[in-house]
Design a protein around this motif. Structure first.
Motif, PDB file in Angstrom:
ATOM      1  N   ALA A   1       2.736   0.581  -3.429  1.00 45.53           N
ATOM      2  CA  ALA A   1       2.437   1.775  -2.646  1.00 45.53           C
ATOM      3  C   ALA A   1       1.513   1.610  -1.383  1.00 45.53           C
ATOM      4  O   ALA A   1       1.525   2.469  -0.612  1.00 45.53           O
ATOM      5  CB  ALA A   1       1.917   2.896  -3.489  1.00 45.53           C
ATOM      6  N   SER A   2       0.693   0.708  -1.424  1.00 43.57           N
ATOM      7  CA  SER A   2      -0.171   0.605  -0.335  1.00 43.57           C
ATOM      8  C   SER A   2      -0.828  -0.824  -0.181  1.00 43.57           C
ATOM      9  O   SER A   2      -0.503  -1.551  -0.985  1.00 43.57           O
ATOM     10  CB  SER A   2      -1.504   1.507  -0.591  1.00 43.57           C
ATOM     11  OG  SER A   2      -2.058   1.015  -1.965  1.00 43.57           O
ATOM     12  N   LYS A   3      -1.235  -1.076   0.815  1.00 41.59           N
ATOM     13  CA  LYS A   3      -2.122  -2.310   1.243  1.00 41.59           C
ATOM     14  C   LYS A   3      -2.940  -2.749   0.200  1.00 41.59           C
ATOM     15  O   LYS A   3      -3.324  -3.618  -0.450  1.00 41.59           O
ATOM     16  CB  LYS A   3      -2.647  -2.535   2.703  1.00 41.59           C
ATOM     17  CG  LYS A   3      -3.531  -3.656   2.854  1.00 41.59           C
ATOM     18  CD  LYS A   3      -3.968  -3.691   4.465  1.00 41.59           C
ATOM     19  CE  LYS A   3      -4.634  -4.838   4.818  1.00 41.59           C
ATOM     20  NZ  LYS A   3      -5.066  -4.843   6.104  1.00 41.59           N
TER      21      LYS A   3
ATOM     22  N   GLU B   1      -5.361  -5.474  -4.496  1.00 40.27           N
ATOM     23  CA  GLU B   1      -5.675  -5.537  -6.113  1.00 40.27           C
ATOM     24  C   GLU B   1      -4.960  -6.613  -6.552  1.00 40.27           C
ATOM     25  O   GLU B   1      -5.500  -7.204  -7.651  1.00 40.27           O
ATOM     26  CB  GLU B   1      -5.679  -4.107  -6.598  1.00 40.27           C
ATOM     27  CG  GLU B   1      -6.595  -3.082  -6.026  1.00 40.27           C
ATOM     28  CD  GLU B   1      -8.248  -3.615  -6.162  1.00 40.27           C
ATOM     29  OE1 GLU B   1      -8.634  -4.125  -7.312  1.00 40.27           O
ATOM     30  OE2 GLU B   1      -8.829  -3.392  -5.014  1.00 40.27           O
ATOM     31  N   TRP B   2      -3.607  -6.657  -6.733  1.00 38.70           N
ATOM     32  CA  TRP B   2      -2.867  -7.748  -7.359  1.00 38.70           C
ATOM     33  C   TRP B   2      -3.107  -8.915  -6.697  1.00 38.70           C
ATOM     34  O   TRP B   2      -3.444 -10.003  -7.447  1.00 38.70           O
ATOM     35  CB  TRP B   2      -1.119  -7.511  -6.957  1.00 38.70           C
ATOM     36  CG  TRP B   2      -0.840  -6.332  -7.668  1.00 38.70           C
ATOM     37  CD1 TRP B   2      -0.249  -5.018  -7.449  1.00 38.70           C
ATOM     38  CD2 TRP B   2      -0.256  -6.438  -9.232  1.00 38.70           C
ATOM     39  NE1 TRP B   2       0.277  -4.246  -8.375  1.00 38.70           N
ATOM     40  CE2 TRP B   2       0.037  -5.210  -9.630  1.00 38.70           C
ATOM     41  CE3 TRP B   2      -0.694  -7.370 -10.045  1.00 38.70           C
ATOM     42  CZ2 TRP B   2       0.508  -4.848 -10.946  1.00 38.70           C
ATOM     43  CZ3 TRP B   2      -0.123  -7.116 -11.419  1.00 38.70           C
ATOM     44  CH2 TRP B   2       0.209  -5.809 -11.817  1.00 38.70           C
ATOM     45  N   ALA B   3      -3.456  -9.013  -5.375  1.00 36.66           N
ATOM     46  CA  ALA B   3      -3.745 -10.624  -4.980  1.00 36.66           C
ATOM     47  C   ALA B   3      -5.120 -10.964  -5.481  1.00 36.66           C
ATOM     48  O   ALA B   3      -5.232 -12.211  -5.906  1.00 36.66           O
ATOM     49  CB  ALA B   3      -4.137 -10.439  -3.144  1.00 36.66           C
TER      50      ALA B   3
ATOM     51  N   LEU C   1       2.204 -12.090  -0.848  1.00 37.28           N
ATOM     52  CA  LEU C   1       0.977 -12.679  -1.326  1.00 37.28           C
ATOM     53  C   LEU C   1       1.133 -14.283  -0.885  1.00 37.28           C
ATOM     54  O   LEU C   1       1.858 -14.608  -1.774  1.00 37.28           O
ATOM     55  CB  LEU C   1       0.440 -12.380  -2.622  1.00 37.28           C
ATOM     56  CG  LEU C   1       0.743 -10.785  -3.076  1.00 37.28           C
ATOM     57  CD1 LEU C   1      -0.152 -10.893  -4.465  1.00 37.28           C
ATOM     58  CD2 LEU C   1      -0.248 -10.091  -2.172  1.00 37.28           C
ATOM     59  N   ILE C   2       0.562 -14.611   0.069  1.00 40.30           N
ATOM     60  CA  ILE C   2       0.751 -15.832   0.415  1.00 40.30           C
ATOM     61  C   ILE C   2      -0.256 -17.011  -0.194  1.00 40.30           C
ATOM     62  O   ILE C   2      -1.218 -16.603   0.099  1.00 40.30           O
ATOM     63  CB  ILE C   2       0.963 -16.226   1.898  1.00 40.30           C
ATOM     64  CG1 ILE C   2       2.011 -15.173   2.356  1.00 40.30           C
ATOM     65  CG2 ILE C   2       1.275 -17.570   2.574  1.00 40.30           C
ATOM     66  CD1 ILE C   2       2.059 -14.998   3.893  1.00 40.30           C
TER      67      ILE C   2
ATOM     68  N   GLY D   1     -11.499 -22.351  -4.439  1.00 42.11           N
ATOM     69  CA  GLY D   1     -11.036 -22.721  -3.272  1.00 42.11           C
ATOM     70  C   GLY D   1      -9.874 -22.379  -2.558  1.00 42.11           C
ATOM     71  O   GLY D   1      -9.568 -22.669  -1.239  1.00 42.11           O
ATOM     72  N   ALA D   2      -8.877 -21.998  -3.442  1.00 43.31           N
ATOM     73  CA  ALA D   2      -7.756 -21.301  -2.739  1.00 43.31           C
ATOM     74  C   ALA D   2      -7.825 -20.266  -2.062  1.00 43.31           C
ATOM     75  O   ALA D   2      -8.690 -19.299  -2.301  1.00 43.31           O
ATOM     76  CB  ALA D   2      -6.426 -21.481  -3.892  1.00 43.31           C
ATOM     77  N   LYS D   3      -6.721 -19.724  -1.425  1.00 43.02           N
ATOM     78  CA  LYS D   3      -7.108 -18.333  -0.658  1.00 43.02           C
ATOM     79  C   LYS D   3      -5.518 -17.844  -0.976  1.00 43.02           C
ATOM     80  O   LYS D   3      -4.644 -18.308  -1.063  1.00 43.02           O
ATOM     81  CB  LYS D   3      -7.316 -18.623   0.764  1.00 43.02           C
ATOM     82  CG  LYS D   3      -8.748 -18.990   1.153  1.00 43.02           C
ATOM     83  CD  LYS D   3      -8.927 -18.996   2.598  1.00 43.02           C
ATOM     84  CE  LYS D   3     -10.238 -19.567   2.776  1.00 43.02           C
ATOM     85  NZ  LYS D   3     -10.391 -19.861   4.216  1.00 43.02           N
ATOM     86  N   VAL D   4      -5.543 -16.418  -0.941  1.00 46.54           N
ATOM     87  CA  VAL D   4      -4.371 -15.459  -0.931  1.00 46.54           C
ATOM     88  C   VAL D   4      -4.171 -14.570   0.256  1.00 46.54           C
ATOM     89  O   VAL D   4      -5.182 -14.018   0.663  1.00 46.54           O
ATOM     90  CB  VAL D   4      -4.180 -14.665  -2.279  1.00 46.54           C
ATOM     91  CG1 VAL D   4      -2.813 -14.006  -2.160  1.00 46.54           C
ATOM     92  CG2 VAL D   4      -4.129 -15.534  -3.403  1.00 46.54           C
ATOM     93  N   GLU D   5      -3.341 -14.977   1.091  1.00 45.84           N
ATOM     94  CA  GLU D   5      -3.185 -13.947   2.484  1.00 45.84           C
ATOM     95  C   GLU D   5      -2.302 -12.774   1.949  1.00 45.84           C
ATOM     96  O   GLU D   5      -1.185 -12.950   1.547  1.00 45.84           O
ATOM     97  CB  GLU D   5      -2.610 -14.740   3.461  1.00 45.84           C
ATOM     98  CG  GLU D   5      -2.323 -14.120   4.714  1.00 45.84           C
ATOM     99  CD  GLU D   5      -2.210 -15.109   5.847  1.00 45.84           C
ATOM    100  OE1 GLU D   5      -1.579 -14.228   7.080  1.00 45.84           O
ATOM    101  OE2 GLU D   5      -1.653 -16.098   5.784  1.00 45.84           O
TER     102      GLU D   5
END
Length: 123
Positions: A87-89, A94-96, A6-7, A104-108
């Protein structure tokens, strides 16, 4: 199980919002890491120093060129990461959604390939 990173990607505005209430952000981040740990998905998490204190090594010419600070035209900067084993993308997504990030931030969300998925060099 697969590893996902999670970037954290922020802008000048979202970074300023985070710094305005840094104590709350640190507390929320610690709680998030504790939740990841309790769920058994935590692998690692790190934040990065101010991008102005770093350098960029540019390989677009004959020889690498080193310049101070981040890319000149960058709108978003990589500020840190959480590394999870899930276990999956969809679980990673869901964690992201729960990451304590300022407006305004993003999580890749990016999967980390297993070693057997990386092309091998013939020897």
């Amino acid at each position: 199980m697969s590893k996902y990173m999670l970037i954290m990607r922020g802008t000048d505005e979202s970074n300023a919002a985070m710094m305005a209430d840094i104590d709350e952000m640190i507390a929320r981040s610690r709680q998030f890491i504790e939740d990841l740990f309790k769920a058994g998905v935590y692998v690692a998490a790190e934040g990065l120093d101010d991008p102005g204190k770093g350098v960029v090594v540019d390989f677009s010419g004959e020889a690498p060129v080193v310049t101070d600070g981040p890319y000149g035209e960058t709108k978003e900067l990589f500020g840190g990461f959480f590394l999870l084993d899930v276990a999956s993308k969809q679980e990673a997504v869901e964690w992201a959604k729960r990451v304590p990030a300022p407006r305004g931030a993003k999580v890749e969300v990016r999967r980390v390939p297993e070693s057997d998925e990386v092309p091998q060099v013939d020897q």
